[in-house]
Write a protein that holds these residues in place. Sequence first.
Motif, short mmCIF file in Angstrom:
data_model
loop_
_atom_site.label_atom_id
_atom_site.label_comp_id
_atom_site.label_asym_id
_atom_site.label_seq_id
_atom_site.Cartn_x
_atom_site.Cartn_y
_atom_site.Cartn_z
N ALA A 67 0.60 -1.16 0.09
CA ALA A 67 -0.09 -0.08 -0.01
C ALA A 67 1.02 1.23 0.03
CB ALA A 67 -0.94 0.10 1.29
N TRP A 117 2.04 0.92 -4.22
CA TRP A 117 1.49 0.39 -5.31
C TRP A 117 -0.13 0.36 -5.19
CZ3 TRP A 117 1.01 -5.14 -7.18
CH2 TRP A 117 0.97 -5.24 -8.54
N SER A 118 -0.84 -0.70 -5.04
CA SER A 118 -2.20 -0.82 -4.72
C SER A 118 -2.47 -0.33 -3.35
CB SER A 118 -2.67 -2.33 -5.04
OG SER A 118 -3.98 -2.36 -4.65
N SER A 119 -3.34 0.45 -2.88
CA SER A 119 -3.52 1.07 -1.62
C SER A 119 -4.29 0.15 -0.80
CB SER A 119 -4.21 2.43 -1.54
OG SER A 119 -5.20 2.44 -2.16
N LYS A 120 -5.12 -0.88 -1.60
CA LYS A 120 -6.03 -1.72 -0.73
C LYS A 120 -5.79 -3.33 -0.98
CE LYS A 120 -8.87 1.16 1.44
NZ LYS A 120 -9.33 1.25 3.00
N GLU A 153 -7.58 0.20 -5.82
CA GLU A 153 -7.02 1.50 -5.72
C GLU A 153 -8.31 2.48 -5.70
OE1 GLU A 153 -5.09 4.31 -5.16
OE2 GLU A 153 -3.75 2.53 -5.24
N ARG A 209 -8.66 5.51 -5.31
CA ARG A 209 -8.61 7.04 -5.90
C ARG A 209 -8.78 6.81 -7.41
NH1 ARG A 209 -2.72 7.64 -3.22
NH2 ARG A 209 -2.57 5.44 -4.10
N CYS A 210 -8.65 5.63 -8.06
CA CYS A 210 -8.85 5.45 -9.49
C CYS A 210 -10.04 4.49 -9.58
CB CYS A 210 -7.89 4.59 -10.14
SG CYS A 210 -5.91 5.55 -9.92
N ARG A 233 -10.93 -1.85 -8.94
CA ARG A 233 -10.95 -3.13 -7.75
C ARG A 233 -10.93 -4.35 -8.56
NH1 ARG A 233 -14.91 0.27 -7.27
NH2 ARG A 233 -15.53 1.27 -5.68
#
Length: 77
Positions: free
Chosen positions: A36, A39-42, A57, A59-60, A63
């Motif tokens: 996180a 790279w990928s935050s979740k 992610e 913000r974008c 999923r």
Amino acid sequence: MTNPQLTRIPIAKTGMLIRKPVEHVFEAIVNPDVTAKFWSSKGSGRLETGKTVKLGEPRCLHRGHAKVRGAKQARSD
């Protein structure tokens, strides 16, 4: 060359030199708390063989689910 045209599909190759021990890099990829940070935050859990994890992610609005087919730490000889 007044009308240049592609005669084959372009291919791009890239690479990255990581100056860290193999075990640190492996942990950074399989551990969602570390991943996180860059790279990928979740992530719903560690990437372990046979598990299905949720990745995302927010913000974008990206999923998805990923089924881990294999995760094996390489030996650092």
